[in-house]
Design a protein around this motif. Structure first.
Motif, short mmCIF file in Angstrom:
data_model
loop_
_atom_site.label_atom_id
_atom_site.label_comp_id
_atom_site.label_asym_id
_atom_site.label_seq_id
_atom_site.Cartn_x
_atom_site.Cartn_y
_atom_site.Cartn_z
N GLY A 1 1.84 35.62 2.46
CA GLY A 1 0.77 36.46 2.80
C GLY A 1 -0.44 37.42 1.56
N LEU A 2 -1.69 37.43 1.77
CA LEU A 2 -3.05 37.80 1.06
C LEU A 2 -2.88 38.96 0.42
N GLU A 3 -3.10 38.81 -0.95
CA GLU A 3 -3.07 40.66 -1.33
C GLU A 3 -4.53 40.66 -1.61
N TYR A 4 -4.68 42.12 -1.78
CA TYR A 4 -6.22 42.53 -2.47
C TYR A 4 -5.47 43.74 -3.40
N SER A 5 -6.36 43.74 -4.69
CA SER A 5 -5.82 45.03 -5.21
C SER A 5 -7.14 44.88 -6.51
N PRO B 1 -0.42 34.14 -3.04
CA PRO B 1 0.36 32.89 -3.78
C PRO B 1 1.12 32.08 -3.12
N GLY B 2 1.17 30.70 -3.46
CA GLY B 2 1.22 29.48 -3.64
C GLY B 2 0.32 28.91 -2.78
N GLY B 3 -1.09 29.70 -2.40
CA GLY B 3 -2.04 29.00 -1.25
C GLY B 3 -3.04 28.92 -2.33
N LYS B 4 -4.73 28.54 -1.47
CA LYS B 4 -5.58 28.50 -2.06
C LYS B 4 -6.82 29.19 -1.47
N LEU B 5 -7.58 30.13 -2.36
CA LEU B 5 -8.16 30.92 -2.18
C LEU B 5 -9.76 30.05 -1.73
N GLU B 6 -10.33 30.40 -1.09
CA GLU B 6 -11.92 30.38 -1.10
C GLU B 6 -12.93 30.90 -1.37
N SER C 1 -3.36 30.95 7.18
CA SER C 1 -5.12 30.77 6.90
C SER C 1 -5.83 32.58 6.98
N PHE C 2 -6.62 32.05 6.17
CA PHE C 2 -6.98 33.96 6.79
C PHE C 2 -8.54 34.40 6.07
N PHE C 3 -9.33 34.94 7.61
CA PHE C 3 -10.87 34.40 7.94
C PHE C 3 -11.71 36.26 7.48
N ASP C 4 -12.86 36.08 6.77
CA ASP C 4 -13.22 37.19 6.60
C ASP C 4 -14.55 36.86 7.86
N VAL C 5 -13.99 38.09 8.89
CA VAL C 5 -14.67 38.38 10.27
C VAL C 5 -15.69 38.20 10.16
N GLU C 6 -16.60 39.97 9.98
CA GLU C 6 -17.27 39.60 9.51
C GLU C 6 -18.86 38.82 8.99
N GLU C 7 -18.22 38.00 8.13
CA GLU C 7 -18.82 37.03 7.31
C GLU C 7 -18.55 34.97 8.53
N LYS C 8 -17.30 35.62 9.73
CA LYS C 8 -16.77 34.19 10.06
C LYS C 8 -17.11 33.22 8.70
N GLN C 9 -16.28 33.55 8.09
CA GLN C 9 -16.17 32.16 6.73
C GLN C 9 -14.16 32.01 6.94
N LEU C 10 -14.15 31.39 5.84
CA LEU C 10 -12.39 31.52 5.20
C LEU C 10 -11.93 31.66 4.14
N LEU C 11 -10.79 32.61 4.25
CA LEU C 11 -10.99 33.70 2.81
C LEU C 11 -9.92 32.40 1.93
N GLY C 12 -9.11 31.75 2.38
CA GLY C 12 -7.60 30.91 2.03
C GLY C 12 -6.86 30.55 2.96
N SER C 13 -6.48 29.76 2.60
CA SER C 13 -4.94 29.54 3.07
C SER C 13 -3.78 28.84 2.45
N LEU C 14 -2.14 29.10 3.19
CA LEU C 14 -1.54 28.93 2.53
C LEU C 14 -0.16 28.63 3.01
N PRO C 15 0.15 27.23 2.69
CA PRO C 15 1.64 26.26 3.58
C PRO C 15 2.99 26.70 3.72
N LEU C 16 2.83 27.10 4.81
CA LEU C 16 4.33 28.60 5.55
C LEU C 16 5.76 27.86 4.65
N ARG C 17 6.66 28.73 4.12
CA ARG C 17 7.92 28.36 3.55
C ARG C 17 8.86 28.28 4.54
#
Length: 368
Positions: free
Chosen positions: A290-294, A301-306, A327-343
């Motif tokens: 998962g992607l965390e925001y704080s 964790p374990g992924g790459k953030l753009e 993968s996680f996208f900012d829908v309003e910007e239509k841009q990739l936030l980050g991706s994470l390989p699945l384990r």
């Protein structure tokens, strides 16, 4: 001292009495003793000694030509007077030592005559040596002129070399400027391409829209971590979708509200079942993605953030089980936030954790 004459060698001397205003020798005044010390450089060293201790006597030297010579007085350790002189070639091959006794106004003199053979002979190599020295000086002068000429040529070559190096440095600077310009243009092009590709990738992900319906649970798949596990405090509610995905590609969107913290992602079916029964105290790290925001920052964790920070109002999640990537996208910007390989493998369920501040997360229909 030279060699060839015994040291000291007492020579027979010719004694002569002279008046010169003094009385002839009488009483305690005796003829001086002449000693041939031996060769000294180009001459012969002679010593003159008074055999008796007579105070205030004077010892005078002269050569065979009648010229006065400068003698070197010797210490009067025993009270007797003494002096030495260096007799050089051209002095008439003779030397006289004269003793004067001023108080009695008397004098006496001893003379020594030395054969020419006793004097150091001039070497026959001297003319040849002089010629060699002259030739050496000529060669040295020629070498100095040649060296000066070579120095001028070398100085000109160094000047030319400096000019070439300066031109090379100028070309190098121009090349570096061109390379930097090219890199800037390339970076700008990549950014433009990324801005163009970003929406394309986003649209491609959005084309795999899936229906997701959250169901509230008492457990919490997110929150704090302890080592490689996530703790599950019961004071915070979370939601897990009713639908699970075991293969293919699936996309859904979540409205994030105004909360200061949240976490979105997928978890394994066994964790979903444990959370439903509220029977698991912690969740293994490899069972949740998962992607965390704080506090305005993203954490993957374990992924790459753009992008590491910023506000995101609508988050798009794209589960590609064929490639094993979430993968996680900012829908309003239509841009990739980050991706994470699945384990995680098997049937995966989307989960939603809104945080502690009463924030509400909602599923948004894709395409709105």
């Amino acid at each position: 001292m030279g060699s060839g004459i015994p040291i000291p060698l007492l020579l027979p001397v010719l004694s002569a009495l002279h008046s010169h205003g003094f009385r002839p020798v009488s009483g305690n005044l005796h003829e001086p003793l002449l000693i041939l010390e031996g060769r000294d450089g180009a001459g012969i060293r002679l010593r003159c000694l008074s055999e008796r201790n007579i105070p205030n006597i004077r010892l005078l030297w002269s050569d065979g030509n009648g010229r006065n010579l400068s003698g070197i007085p010797e210490p009067r350790d025993s009270g007797k007077g003494g002096s030495s002189v260096l007799l050089r070639p051209g002095s008439g091959n003779a030397a006289a030592c004269r003793i004067l006794e001023p108080r009695s106004r008397s004098d006496t003199e001893s003379i020594v005559v030395i054969a020419e053979d006793f004097f150091p002979a001039a070497s026959p190599w001297i003319p040849a040596l002089a010629l060699l020295l002259t030739l050496g000086l000529f060669l040295l002068l020629a070498a100095a002129l040649r060296l000066r000429w070579n120095s001028r040529i070398l100085a000109q070559e160094r000047k030319n070399q400096r000019e070439i190096l300066e031109e090379i440095e100028e070309l190098k600077m121009e090349l570096e400027e061109e390379i930097a310009k090219f890199q800037r243009e390339q970076q700008e092009m990549e950014e433009k391409l990324e801005r163009i590709q970003g929406p394309l990738v986003f649209r491609r992900a959005q084309s795999h829209a899936a229906s997701v319906t959250p169901a509230e649970l008492r457990g919490n798949p997110g929150m704090a971590r302890e080592g490689n596990e996530r703790s599950v405090p019961g004071s915070e509610a979370a939601a897990v979708a009713r639908e699970g995905f075991s293969q293919g590609k699936h996309y859904w969107e979540v409205e994030l509200g105004s909360g200061s913290g949240w976490e979105l992602g997928v978890l394994a079916e066994e964790i979903r079942d444990s959370l439903r029964d509220d029977s698991v105290p912690s969740v293994p790290e490899e069972k949740v993605a998962g992607l965390e925001y704080s506090q305005g920052e993203f954490r993957l964790p374990g992924g790459k953030l753009e992008r590491n920070s910023g506000r995101c109002r609508v988050l798009g999640l794209f589960l590609d089980q064929e490639m094993g990537v979430l993968s996680f996208f900012d829908v309003e910007e239509k841009q990739l936030l980050g991706s994470l390989p699945l384990r995680i493998s098997g049937n995966l369920f989307p989960f939603f954790r809104p945080g502690w501040d009463g924030n509400v997360l909602g599923i948004r229909p894709v395409g709105v």
